[in-house]
Motif scaffolding. Sequence first.
Motif, short mmCIF file in Angstrom:
data_model
loop_
_atom_site.label_atom_id
_atom_site.label_comp_id
_atom_site.label_asym_id
_atom_site.label_seq_id
_atom_site.Cartn_x
_atom_site.Cartn_y
_atom_site.Cartn_z
N ALA A 144 72.19 41.72 33.18
CA ALA A 144 71.56 41.30 31.93
C ALA A 144 70.10 40.90 32.16
O ALA A 144 69.22 41.22 31.35
CB ALA A 144 72.34 40.14 31.31
N GLY A 155 66.90 42.59 30.50
CA GLY A 155 65.91 41.79 29.79
C GLY A 155 64.51 42.04 30.31
O GLY A 155 63.55 42.13 29.54
N PHE A 184 62.62 37.30 28.37
CA PHE A 184 63.94 37.90 28.17
C PHE A 184 64.75 38.00 29.46
O PHE A 184 65.97 38.10 29.41
CB PHE A 184 63.79 39.30 27.54
N SER A 190 66.48 34.54 29.54
CA SER A 190 67.36 34.38 28.37
C SER A 190 68.55 35.31 28.44
O SER A 190 69.68 34.92 28.11
CB SER A 190 66.57 34.64 27.08
N SER A 191 68.34 36.55 28.88
CA SER A 191 69.44 37.53 28.94
C SER A 191 70.49 37.12 29.96
O SER A 191 71.69 37.27 29.72
CB SER A 191 68.88 38.91 29.29
#
Length: 200
Positions: free
Chosen positions: A49, A53, A61, A64-65
Motif C-alpha cells: 500500500a 501511495g 500518500f 497514509s496508504s
Amino acid sequence: MIATFDRSRTTRGFADARGDQHTGEEQRVRSTQKSWQALSVTVVAATAAGLLGKATGVPGFTFSSAIVAALVLKLCFDFAYLPKGVKKACQIVAGSYLGTLLTVSGLRSMGRLVVPIVIVVVGYTVNCFATGRLESRLLGYGRKEGMLIASPAGASDMALIIEDLGVDNTDVIIMQVVRAIVVMAVFPQIVNAICLFTGT
C-alpha cells in the motif's frame, strides 16, 4: 512535559480519576491475534500500500496508504500484528534518520530560528493543555489521554511513547491515526493549491 504535569497534579492531590475509569471497563479490547502469519501479512500489505501511495505522486500518500492498509487488516479481519520489539526498533531507526538530517551549516543557522521555534513550541503547548482539558471535561477522557490526543505528535510517535507514559487507551491511537491520515492526505494538497494560486 505531559508526564511531568500529570505527576505534579497527582502529588498535589488531584488524581486522574477519569483516566483510571476510562482505562477500565470502557477500554477497547485489543486483538489477541499474534502469529508470524499475521505479522507477514501486515508487513506485506502495508509495504504494498505504501508503494502504491508513493506511485501516485501525491504528497503524504505513502504514509497514509500504509496506515489504511494496516487499519483494514486490523478492523475488518483482525489479522494485523507487529511485535512490541518493533517499537524499540522504530524508535532507533527514526532517531537515527532524524540525526542524519542535521548538518553543521544547519546547526549554525539555528540562531535565526529561535523566534519561530519559540512560537511553535508555545502554540503547540498551549493547544495541547487547553484542548486536552476541554476533551477531558466534555468527553470524559483522563488528563493524560486528553493531552496526548491533542498532542502535535503523529500517530506513529504516539504509538511509540504511549506505553512509556503508562497510558493504556487505544482511543489515543485512533484519534492520532485519523488526524495523521487527514493531515498527510489533505494538507499537502491544500498547500499545493495555495502555492499554485499565489504563484509561489
